[in-house]
Write a protein that holds these residues in place. Structure first.
Motif, PDB file in Angstrom:
ATOM      1  N   TYR A  60      34.808  -6.510 -46.003  1.00  0.00           N
ATOM      2  CA  TYR A  60      35.797  -5.442 -46.212  1.00  0.00           C
ATOM      3  C   TYR A  60      37.151  -5.888 -45.673  1.00  0.00           C
ATOM      4  CZ  TYR A  60      32.294  -1.970 -47.537  1.00  0.00           C
ATOM      5  OH  TYR A  60      31.324  -1.261 -48.185  1.00  0.00           O
ATOM      6  N   HIS A  61      38.150  -5.028 -45.842  1.00  0.00           N
ATOM      7  CA  HIS A  61      39.466  -5.291 -45.265  1.00  0.00           C
ATOM      8  C   HIS A  61      39.646  -4.497 -43.975  1.00  0.00           C
ATOM      9  CE1 HIS A  61      40.350  -6.819 -49.298  1.00  0.00           C
ATOM     10  NE2 HIS A  61      41.255  -7.552 -48.669  1.00  0.00           N
ATOM     11  N   LEU A  89      41.987  -2.273 -41.957  1.00  0.00           N
ATOM     12  CA  LEU A  89      43.071  -1.395 -42.409  1.00  0.00           C
ATOM     13  C   LEU A  89      43.721  -0.651 -41.249  1.00  0.00           C
ATOM     14  CD1 LEU A  89      41.188   0.307 -45.406  1.00  0.00           C
ATOM     15  CD2 LEU A  89      42.670  -1.695 -45.503  1.00  0.00           C
ATOM     16  N   GLY A 101      30.228   5.025 -47.154  1.00  0.00           N
ATOM     17  CA  GLY A 101      31.554   4.633 -47.639  1.00  0.00           C
ATOM     18  C   GLY A 101      32.574   4.758 -46.540  1.00  0.00           C
ATOM     19  N   SER A 102      33.642   3.968 -46.653  1.00  0.00           N
ATOM     20  CA  SER A 102      34.630   3.878 -45.576  1.00  0.00           C
ATOM     21  C   SER A 102      35.369   5.199 -45.326  1.00  0.00           C
ATOM     22  CB  SER A 102      35.656   2.798 -45.907  1.00  0.00           C
ATOM     23  OG  SER A 102      34.997   1.620 -46.281  1.00  0.00           O
ATOM     24  N   ARG A 120      37.325  -0.426 -41.050  1.00  0.00           N
ATOM     25  CA  ARG A 120      37.209  -0.275 -42.501  1.00  0.00           C
ATOM     26  C   ARG A 120      37.864   1.014 -42.973  1.00  0.00           C
ATOM     27  NH1 ARG A 120      31.331   0.682 -43.035  1.00  0.00           N
ATOM     28  NH2 ARG A 120      31.908   1.401 -45.098  1.00  0.00           N
ATOM     29  N   THR A 148      38.604   0.822 -57.053  1.00  0.00           N
ATOM     30  CA  THR A 148      38.983   0.460 -55.684  1.00  0.00           C
ATOM     31  C   THR A 148      38.601  -0.995 -55.392  1.00  0.00           C
ATOM     32  OG1 THR A 148      38.619   2.746 -55.048  1.00  0.00           O
ATOM     33  CG2 THR A 148      38.711   1.161 -53.257  1.00  0.00           C
ATOM     34  N   VAL A 149      37.426  -1.389 -55.869  1.00  0.00           N
ATOM     35  CA  VAL A 149      36.976  -2.772 -55.663  1.00  0.00           C
ATOM     36  C   VAL A 149      37.993  -3.741 -56.279  1.00  0.00           C
ATOM     37  CG1 VAL A 149      35.138  -4.441 -56.169  1.00  0.00           C
ATOM     38  CG2 VAL A 149      34.547  -2.089 -55.583  1.00  0.00           C
ATOM     39  N   TYR A 191      41.384  -3.907 -54.149  1.00  0.00           N
ATOM     40  CA  TYR A 191      41.307  -4.702 -52.916  1.00  0.00           C
ATOM     41  C   TYR A 191      41.111  -6.185 -53.221  1.00  0.00           C
ATOM     42  CZ  TYR A 191      41.371  -0.794 -49.644  1.00  0.00           C
ATOM     43  OH  TYR A 191      41.759   0.275 -48.883  1.00  0.00           O
TER      44      TYR A 191
HETATM   45  O1  C5P Z   1      33.686   1.779 -48.459  1.00  0.00           O
HETATM   46  P1  C5P Z   1      33.829   2.045 -49.915  1.00  0.00           P
HETATM   47  O2  C5P Z   1      32.520   1.847 -50.662  1.00  0.00           O
HETATM   48  O3  C5P Z   1      34.464   3.343 -50.242  1.00  0.00           O
HETATM   49  O4  C5P Z   1      34.823   0.936 -50.454  1.00  0.00           O
HETATM   50  C1  C5P Z   1      34.945   0.649 -51.823  1.00  0.00           C
HETATM   51  C2  C5P Z   1      35.456  -0.763 -51.984  1.00  0.00           C
HETATM   52  O5  C5P Z   1      36.800  -0.887 -51.513  1.00  0.00           O
HETATM   53  C3  C5P Z   1      34.686  -1.804 -51.197  1.00  0.00           C
HETATM   54  O6  C5P Z   1      33.566  -2.265 -51.920  1.00  0.00           O
HETATM   55  C4  C5P Z   1      35.724  -2.902 -51.007  1.00  0.00           C
HETATM   56  O7  C5P Z   1      35.837  -3.670 -52.182  1.00  0.00           O
HETATM   57  C5  C5P Z   1      37.011  -2.107 -50.852  1.00  0.00           C
HETATM   58  N1  C5P Z   1      37.360  -1.859 -49.444  1.00  0.00           N
HETATM   59  C6  C5P Z   1      37.794  -2.905 -48.656  1.00  0.00           C
HETATM   60  N2  C5P Z   1      38.111  -2.658 -47.345  1.00  0.00           N
HETATM   61  C7  C5P Z   1      38.021  -1.431 -46.822  1.00  0.00           C
HETATM   62  C8  C5P Z   1      37.580  -0.336 -47.618  1.00  0.00           C
HETATM   63  C9  C5P Z   1      37.255  -0.586 -48.932  1.00  0.00           C
HETATM   64  O8  C5P Z   1      37.893  -4.045 -49.107  1.00  0.00           O
HETATM   65  N3  C5P Z   1      38.346  -1.237 -45.556  1.00  0.00           N
END
Ligand code: C5P
Length: 314
Positions: A26-27, A29, A139-140, A156, A183-184, A187
């Protein structure tokens, strides 16, 4: 048979900065997240079977195990197998108002509502923090959606520090119905283009994580200075989404023509929002936007910032 009805608010990002990569893929943030009154209504009830069922009145929302609300029930069943065998399966009904694939955490807030509802229905007595910890597995944005309001989010997006409420401010949300952004993809594209500027050492990441707490927008929120908040809105993902979606760029530029506190894209988009100091200002922005872009595909909501996340519906 016992059922719980919950209100699941959408969120916007007042601030989204991508700091670096994380070992989990993940990133890292630094964000300021904000709940808004635009909300879905969720009902959870025991269905007298051993199955999980999801119903939604929106054709683009899947009813199968890919739905985050379904995953939320499955997670609870997995974590609390005794309660699952005692109370049986769960039926989740989602009455959708939040647009899908919009950058407004629609799926995450539905999952958050399911966790809160099942906790009540099964009498588990979990605390808000415990529900948020479970939410982070889904999920984040889910932990934020549980508590809502205004908060700094780091890691995250799951490490939260509450901020003073901004619930006297209003907002106009605008989204083309037929546009959605993955979203994928957003990022991944950002990483491809900008990873050379990522902070990669642990000390640097920790320093940056701490610095967000004394960031300018956090100061403006503490002082409840709507004008300053509007000027400090920021979203790194605009750098990849706007060039790929010219209609979103045009929407953003059009909103900027009107008198508001500030304009920004939310999350990975494509929703763009304009912050307003009053309901009257939000309504004026809505009508000006409708007149400037009379495209029936463009959906506009005048709504307000709120100080809460998931709540029981009365
Ligand atoms: O956590 P979530 O499933 O909502 O995130 C969706 C997508 O967004 C992740 O699979 C990733 O590609 C990207 N993401 C990320 N870094 C984060 C949150 C989300 O790269 N902190």
């Amino acid at each position: 048979m016992q059922a719980y009805s919950l209100i699941a608010p959408a969120k916007i990002n007042l601030y989204l900065e991508i700091i670096g990569d994380r070992p989990d893929g993940y990133h890292e943030l630094a964000m300021v997240l904000q709940s808004v009154a635009l909300a879905d209504h969720i009902t959870v009830r025991a269905n007298g079977t051993e199955r999980i069922q999801v119903h939604c009145n929106h054709s683009e929302v899947p009813a199968d195990q890919t739905n985050l609300a379904y995953k939320a029930v499955a997670l609870m069943a997995n974590q609390f197998p005794d309660a699952f065998s005692q109370f049986g399966g769960v039926e989740v009904t989602i009455d959708k108002s939040i647009p899908v694939g919009a950058g407004l955490a629609g799926g995450s807030t539905n999952a958050a509502a399911v966790l809160v509802g099942v906790n009540l229905m099964w009498g588990l007595g979990l605390t808000q923090v415990e529900i948020q910890e479970l939410g982070a597995k889904l999920g984040s944005d889910v932990p934020f959606c549980v508590a809502g309001g205004t908060a700094i989010a780091t890691g995250r997006g799951e490490k939260l520090s509450p901020l003073p409420s901004l619930d006297s401010l209003h907002v106009v949300l605008a989204k083309y119905r037929s546009l959605s952004v993955s979203t994928v993809w957003a990022y991944k594209t950002y990483r491809n283009q900008f990873s050379s500027s990522y902070i990669s050492d642990d000390a640097g990441l920790e320093e940056r994580r701490q610095r967000v707490h004394s960031g300018a927008i956090v100061g403006a929120i503490a002082q409840h200075d709507g004008g300053a908040i509007g000027k400090l809105l920021h979203n790194d993902l605009e750098k990849v989404v706007l060039p790929e979606y010219p209609k979103v760029t045009q929407l953003r530029e059009t909103l900027q023509l009107f008198n508001s506190l500030g304009v920004m894209m939310s999350g990975s988009g494509p929703t763009v929002f304009a912050l307003a100091e009053s309901q009257a200002q939000a309504e004026a922005i809505s009508s000006q936007l409708r007149a400037a872009l009379p495209d029936p595909d463009l959906e506009i909501w005048a709504t307000k910032l709120i100080a809460n996340g998931i709540q029981l519906a009365h």
